[in-house]
Design a protein around this motif. Sequence first.
Motif, PDB file in Angstrom:
ATOM      1  N   SER A 228       0.817  -1.221   0.000  1.00 21.70           N
ATOM      2  CA  SER A 228       0.000   0.000   0.000  1.00 21.70           C
ATOM      3  C   SER A 228       0.846   1.264   0.000  1.00 21.70           C
ATOM      4  N   ILE A 229       2.067   1.200   0.502  1.00 21.63           N
ATOM      5  CA  ILE A 229       2.907   2.409   0.564  1.00 21.63           C
ATOM      6  C   ILE A 229       4.019   2.394  -0.475  1.00 21.63           C
ATOM      7  N   GLN A 230       4.082   1.359  -1.325  1.00 17.26           N
ATOM      8  CA  GLN A 230       5.190   1.271  -2.285  1.00 17.26           C
ATOM      9  C   GLN A 230       5.218   2.470  -3.231  1.00 17.26           C
ATOM     10  N   HIS A 231       4.040   2.902  -3.733  1.00 18.89           N
ATOM     11  CA  HIS A 231       4.015   4.020  -4.675  1.00 18.89           C
ATOM     12  C   HIS A 231       4.619   5.275  -4.039  1.00 18.89           C
ATOM     13  N   ASP A 232       4.241   5.543  -2.792  1.00 17.27           N
ATOM     14  CA  ASP A 232       4.818   6.700  -2.101  1.00 17.27           C
ATOM     15  C   ASP A 232       6.322   6.553  -1.925  1.00 17.27           C
ATOM     16  N   LEU A 233       6.766   5.372  -1.562  1.00  9.43           N
ATOM     17  CA  LEU A 233       8.194   5.150  -1.358  1.00  9.43           C
ATOM     18  C   LEU A 233       8.979   5.348  -2.655  1.00  9.43           C
ATOM     19  N   GLU A 234       8.414   4.889  -3.763  1.00  8.70           N
ATOM     20  CA  GLU A 234       9.077   5.098  -5.049  1.00  8.70           C
ATOM     21  C   GLU A 234       9.177   6.585  -5.373  1.00  8.70           C
ATOM     22  N   SER A 235       8.092   7.314  -5.133  1.00 13.49           N
ATOM     23  CA  SER A 235       8.097   8.757  -5.402  1.00 13.49           C
ATOM     24  C   SER A 235       9.127   9.457  -4.526  1.00 13.49           C
ATOM     25  N   CYS A 236       9.172   9.055  -3.258  1.00 11.80           N
ATOM     26  CA  CYS A 236      10.137   9.645  -2.334  1.00 11.80           C
ATOM     27  C   CYS A 236      11.562   9.341  -2.785  1.00 11.80           C
ATOM     28  N   TYR A 237      11.828   8.101  -3.160  1.00  9.34           N
ATOM     29  CA  TYR A 237      13.175   7.706  -3.570  1.00  9.34           C
ATOM     30  C   TYR A 237      13.618   8.480  -4.809  1.00  9.34           C
ATOM     31  N   ALA A 238      12.702   8.597  -5.792  1.00  6.16           N
ATOM     32  CA  ALA A 238      13.049   9.318  -7.021  1.00  6.16           C
ATOM     33  C   ALA A 238      13.325  10.792  -6.737  1.00  6.16           C
ATOM     34  N   GLU A 239      12.474  11.391  -5.908  1.00  4.59           N
ATOM     35  CA  GLU A 239      12.621  12.819  -5.628  1.00  4.59           C
ATOM     36  C   GLU A 239      13.875  13.105  -4.812  1.00  4.59           C
ATOM     37  N   LEU A 255      27.680  16.674   2.461  1.00  7.37           N
ATOM     38  CA  LEU A 255      26.749  17.795   2.378  1.00  7.37           C
ATOM     39  C   LEU A 255      25.450  17.384   1.704  1.00  7.37           C
ATOM     40  N   VAL A 256      25.562  16.642   0.589  1.00  3.91           N
ATOM     41  CA  VAL A 256      24.376  16.191  -0.143  1.00  3.91           C
ATOM     42  C   VAL A 256      23.570  15.214   0.710  1.00  3.91           C
ATOM     43  N   ASN A 261      18.703  13.902   3.791  1.00  3.76           N
ATOM     44  CA  ASN A 261      18.086  13.431   5.038  1.00  3.76           C
ATOM     45  C   ASN A 261      17.088  14.449   5.578  1.00  3.76           C
ATOM     46  N   GLU A 262      17.442  15.734   5.460  1.00  8.53           N
ATOM     47  CA  GLU A 262      16.522  16.776   5.911  1.00  8.53           C
ATOM     48  C   GLU A 262      15.254  16.791   5.076  1.00  8.53           C
ATOM     49  N   ALA A 263      15.406  16.568   3.760  1.00 11.30           N
ATOM     50  CA  ALA A 263      14.243  16.567   2.868  1.00 11.30           C
ATOM     51  C   ALA A 263      13.299  15.413   3.185  1.00 11.30           C
ATOM     52  N   ILE A 264      13.855  14.281   3.568  1.00 16.21           N
ATOM     53  CA  ILE A 264      13.020  13.119   3.898  1.00 16.21           C
ATOM     54  C   ILE A 264      12.132  13.421   5.108  1.00 16.21           C
ATOM     55  N   GLN A 265      12.647  14.191   6.052  1.00 16.61           N
ATOM     56  CA  GLN A 265      11.914  14.441   7.294  1.00 16.61           C
ATOM     57  C   GLN A 265      10.596  15.164   7.055  1.00 16.61           C
ATOM     58  N   SER A 266      10.511  15.952   5.988  1.00 19.62           N
ATOM     59  CA  SER A 266       9.273  16.698   5.715  1.00 19.62           C
ATOM     60  C   SER A 266       8.526  16.164   4.498  1.00 19.62           C
ATOM     61  N   GLY A 296       6.991   4.290  12.270  1.00 22.19           N
ATOM     62  CA  GLY A 296       6.248   5.334  11.601  1.00 22.19           C
ATOM     63  C   GLY A 296       7.120   6.116  10.649  1.00 22.19           C
ATOM     64  N   TRP A 297       6.498   6.966   9.836  1.00 22.71           N
ATOM     65  CA  TRP A 297       7.197   7.798   8.858  1.00 22.71           C
ATOM     66  C   TRP A 297       7.522   9.144   9.508  1.00 22.71           C
ATOM     67  N   PRO A 298       8.708   9.693   9.232  1.00 26.74           N
ATOM     68  CA  PRO A 298       9.686   9.297   8.217  1.00 26.74           C
ATOM     69  C   PRO A 298      10.773   8.398   8.797  1.00 26.74           C
ATOM     70  N   VAL A 299      11.516   7.764   7.860  1.00 29.39           N
ATOM     71  CA  VAL A 299      12.777   7.143   8.237  1.00 29.39           C
ATOM     72  C   VAL A 299      13.852   8.221   8.120  1.00 29.39           C
ATOM     73  N   GLU A 300      15.107   7.876   8.347  1.00 26.79           N
ATOM     74  CA  GLU A 300      16.130   8.925   8.479  1.00 26.79           C
ATOM     75  C   GLU A 300      16.953   9.179   7.228  1.00 26.79           C
ATOM     76  N   THR A 301      17.106   8.155   6.367  1.00 26.46           N
ATOM     77  CA  THR A 301      18.052   8.290   5.257  1.00 26.46           C
ATOM     78  C   THR A 301      17.478   7.749   3.958  1.00 26.46           C
ATOM     79  N   LEU A 302      18.145   8.114   2.854  1.00 26.22           N
ATOM     80  CA  LEU A 302      17.753   7.582   1.547  1.00 26.22           C
ATOM     81  C   LEU A 302      17.994   6.077   1.492  1.00 26.22           C
ATOM     82  N   ASP A 303      19.055   5.603   2.141  1.00 23.45           N
ATOM     83  CA  ASP A 303      19.278   4.154   2.219  1.00 23.45           C
ATOM     84  C   ASP A 303      18.125   3.474   2.942  1.00 23.45           C
ATOM     85  N   GLY A 304      17.549   4.163   3.927  1.00 27.55           N
ATOM     86  CA  GLY A 304      16.390   3.621   4.628  1.00 27.55           C
ATOM     87  C   GLY A 304      15.196   3.486   3.705  1.00 27.55           C
ATOM     88  N   VAL A 305      14.986   4.504   2.844  1.00 27.83           N
ATOM     89  CA  VAL A 305      13.890   4.439   1.870  1.00 27.83           C
ATOM     90  C   VAL A 305      14.132   3.293   0.898  1.00 27.83           C
TER      91      VAL A 305
END
Length: 667
Positions: A228-239, A255-256, A261-266, A296-305
């Motif tokens: 149910s959350i895969q579509h959101d996770l894909e969108s988050c990963y791509a963005e 730096l990147v 990581n900050e972007a994932i939090q919001s 719960g959401w969010p996780v902390e890192t892109l590797d987490g996503v």
Amino acid sequence: MSRGSVNPILNAHRDELTQNSIRLDLVWSLPWDDVCNLPVMPGFALSDDIVEVPVEMVPPAKTRLSLRQIDFTKALPQNWSRSEHRSEMALRRLKRIALLDLTQTVKSNRKMSPPQAHTWVARTRLLVRAAKMALHFDTQEPNAVSTCPDGVSIFKHLSPAAFQDLRKANPNFFQMNTSRLNAFLMMGLFDDWPAEDVSPKRFKSQAIQPFNDSAFSQVLRASFFLASIQHDLESCYAEISSITEDDQGRYGQDLVRRVRNEAIQSWRGDILEPGFSFPFELGVPGEARTSKFFSGWPVETLDGVKSLLLLCQCANAQILLSATAGRVSELKVLSKEPLKRSDDDTILVGYTFKETDTPAGEQRHWALPDHAVAAVKRQQSLLRTFGKTGPYLWWSKENNTTEISGMEQSVALFGSRVRTLNGVALGELDGKLTTHRFRKTLSRLVGLALEGANNILFDVLGHTDMDVTLGYMLSDAEFQADAEKVRQEHKHLLRVRIVNEIDECGGPSAPRIRVARDELRARGIREDLGDDDPELLLAVLPNIQQVGPERYCTAGDMENGLCSKFTGQRDVGACNSSCIFRLEMAASRQDRKEAIRNALQLLSGDVGRGIRVYFQSQIIGNLSVFESTIDEFLDDKRFKDALFDCEKRLFAPLPPSTREKLAQLVG
């Protein structure tokens, strides 16, 4: 020599070997110069120390070089040099044995054909490993004459103690190789083995067990949540992965990573948003690359996503395993475009390797329920998100040269990375998660569903897809046999329960079964048979079919019940409480009493004539099953008031004692 398989490439190679003037059954005893140039594999002679099986000879999941290569020099003990004469002699012997194993059909207790190429590699590597230990022993008994011109024996003249040590240290060798080596010795094909009756190693392994209903439900619940959350996770990963610099245009890796990581939090999607709670704890990499569990959401890192998306891949696989009862070897090699339409059904097209020896497999089709079709489409979307262009449906690690996923490891990891909210890993609910347990679970559920004893399968497959999907599952002979075994085991246990509880059971069929039980119990005492003897139970209850909760039909195939429009046909939805074949378990007695109480409560108010007649018939129907049910209501004034004007013809199906008590009560 016999082909022993329908592997056309391997058979063509074996045909090439037989076209030599050399008799392969004599390869053990011929001079080395006569046999050393035989092509043991295309491009490799018997004299070569390293031999590779061509990719085309093995199934897709076995194409990794480490699974196709044999290095005979690994048989040499550490203090042996390859240039030594004794090393050359030992390797020649091993190569001769390997060629015999590749080409010879032998008979011992049974006929044993030459192995498939990947099996031959596995067995030869075990031979090499065992030989290394055998060559290390200095406790050999005096040499005897050997028909092989190369050196001294490797296995034959080990002392009993040394051979026992060899056996303990090499259980897989003694499991896989012993029967054929015994047969080689018995047929005179070689002589470097101590006896014709060396016993193979038998492992005391536990049979693969299906999941219990609770654990299976939790695994599927987790799988569908991740779906149910895969579509959101894909969108988050791509963005988030598209962020390549910080707000000052700097490209430094740290730096990147911080900006990402900050972007994932919001980050927000259709479902996921800060504060969204998961129904499970999910273990993924957190900051500093430490593994953490998130509820719960969010996780902390892109590797987490990304790790969540890999759990989604496993969830998609588990949904497919549950909808097809497929073998893991079949699902691992599904192509990236495996779906096709057939009439009104969506078909999954794949290959099976169980019923065929052809390395490429034999095409097989599965009819899919809608949610399994959706799982395939989600998986295709995930591959696009990851930018994967390989031939298979499943993402695999970048260093995997075969591009075939390690689905077995992923499923086991799912069991440890997904936990209930109270911290229990799914793999701890009912033992380790394995791919084959899904198949075993489905065979159990199908067997029970065919008996009407378990409805979980309807939730797994969907009611509308049930018939078609079951038909495809049961076309697999092995799966059908497993399901039938479960079905018969369930029937036996059901017969045991019914016979043990028959004195408390109700329904028109109960008295007849009590009589049969008593007669056969007397016979069992005479013949020293227990109450759970299958033969006796089958005689008491030759036919039993569940028609509702705690309700059964005992009609035979050629008997007509009240629901039968034609001989032998049953309409379980029309099962009538007055049918002579109806049996109700004691557990339904309380349900009957509760139904009567509800009817009395409704009739105590002001109701119309039609409603009154309806509930009177309901009361009579519930009285007809258990003779003692009426006793609880004889002193209830509402009971008499409810039935005083009931038509007496409705009393006809009641047991005699119930009929008599009613007549005394209402006249």
